[in-house]
Every structure is written in C-alpha cells, then in structure tokens.
Motif scaffolding. Structure first.
Motif, short mmCIF file in Angstrom:
data_model
loop_
_atom_site.label_atom_id
_atom_site.label_comp_id
_atom_site.label_asym_id
_atom_site.label_seq_id
_atom_site.Cartn_x
_atom_site.Cartn_y
_atom_site.Cartn_z
N VAL A 194 13.82 -2.83 -4.86
CA VAL A 194 14.15 -3.89 -3.91
C VAL A 194 14.24 -3.32 -2.49
CG1 VAL A 194 15.86 -5.63 -3.26
CG2 VAL A 194 15.25 -5.32 -5.67
N ALA A 195 14.75 -2.11 -2.36
CA ALA A 195 14.87 -1.48 -1.03
C ALA A 195 13.51 -1.23 -0.40
CB ALA A 195 15.66 -0.18 -1.15
N LYS A 196 12.47 -1.11 -1.21
CA LYS A 196 11.11 -0.92 -0.68
C LYS A 196 10.54 -2.19 -0.06
CE LYS A 196 9.36 2.96 -3.31
NZ LYS A 196 8.82 3.66 -2.15
N SER A 224 13.06 -12.25 -9.24
CA SER A 224 13.09 -11.01 -10.02
C SER A 224 14.46 -10.90 -10.65
CB SER A 224 12.75 -9.77 -9.19
OG SER A 224 13.86 -9.32 -8.44
N LEU A 225 14.47 -10.31 -11.84
CA LEU A 225 15.71 -10.15 -12.59
C LEU A 225 15.77 -8.76 -13.21
CD1 LEU A 225 15.59 -13.49 -14.61
CD2 LEU A 225 17.23 -12.94 -12.84
N LYS A 235 3.62 0.50 -6.30
CA LYS A 235 2.79 -0.52 -6.95
C LYS A 235 3.66 -1.70 -7.40
CE LYS A 235 -0.70 -1.35 -10.40
NZ LYS A 235 -1.67 -0.80 -11.32
N VAL A 236 4.83 -1.41 -7.96
CA VAL A 236 5.73 -2.48 -8.40
C VAL A 236 6.25 -3.25 -7.19
CG1 VAL A 236 7.76 -3.08 -9.78
CG2 VAL A 236 6.33 -1.15 -10.46
N ALA A 237 6.48 -2.56 -6.07
CA ALA A 237 6.92 -3.23 -4.84
C ALA A 237 5.83 -4.21 -4.36
CB ALA A 237 7.25 -2.22 -3.76
N ASP A 238 4.56 -3.84 -4.54
CA ASP A 238 3.48 -4.77 -4.20
C ASP A 238 3.59 -6.04 -5.04
OD1 ASP A 238 2.45 -3.00 -2.32
OD2 ASP A 238 0.87 -2.25 -3.66
#
Length: 112
Positions: A13-15, A37-38, A89-92
C-alpha cells in the motif's frame, strides 16, 4: 506469520501514494465508497477488478477468487503468494484496481 504478511501488505500500500491503509483488525483500502483490496486472517491479499479483468487475471496469474472469513469475495482476485516477491508488479495491480473503483459511480452508502 500473519504479522510478517501484514508488513508486506503495508509495504504494498505504501508503494501507492494515492492510497491509505485502513482497518485495524481487517486491513483494507477503500476509495469512492468501495473497498478494493483486503488482507484476510489467513494473510492473503485480494484485489478487486472489473469482471473482464478478473477473468484475465484468473488465467494470467493462475489464481482464483479471494475468500475472507469463509466467504467468496465476488470481484476480488487472490494474489498468489509467489507474486509478493515483486511488490512493484502487485502495486501496478493495486493502482489498476484504484483506477477501476474511481471509474464507478460513487457509493453514497459508504464512507469515502
């Protein structure tokens, strides 16, 4: 173990500077009146997408629907644990989800 995975969720989340991690016992992100998101008690991350993108990610990521507290969370894709090694990648994905949520009509029944 849960606390270690929570640190990963918080780092994810910080990204994403547009996002803020909410929730004390059930961490999540929300915008426009919708959660998107959870982080569940099993230490798994689910991200919400449009129906078309869900189908794409189910195949692309070889994953399935996200579950939380025994309930299938329609609209959410389970992020495979192996992907957590590449938080960029997950932040994308999380940013894509945010953009999707912001494209919806505001949910006036929920807090923004």
């Amino acid at each position: 173990m849960w606390e270690e995975k929570l640190k990963i969720y918080d780092a994810l989340v910080a990204k994403c500077p547009r996002l803020e991690r909410l929730g004390k016992t059930m961490p999540y992100t929300a915008a426009n009146g919708y959660m998107f998101s959870l982080f569940n008690k099993a230490g798994e991350i689910g991200i919400r997408f449009s129906k078309e993108r869900q189908k794409y990610y189910f195949e692309e990521l070889n994953t399935t629907h996200y579950t939380s507290y025994g309930a299938v969370m329609n609209g959410y894709v389970l992020i495979p644990e192996a992907m957590l090694n590449d938080l960029d990648k997950v932040a994308d994905l999380l940013n894509e989800s945010y953009d999707y949520i912001m494209s919806l009509e505001p949910n006036k029944h929920k807090k923004k």
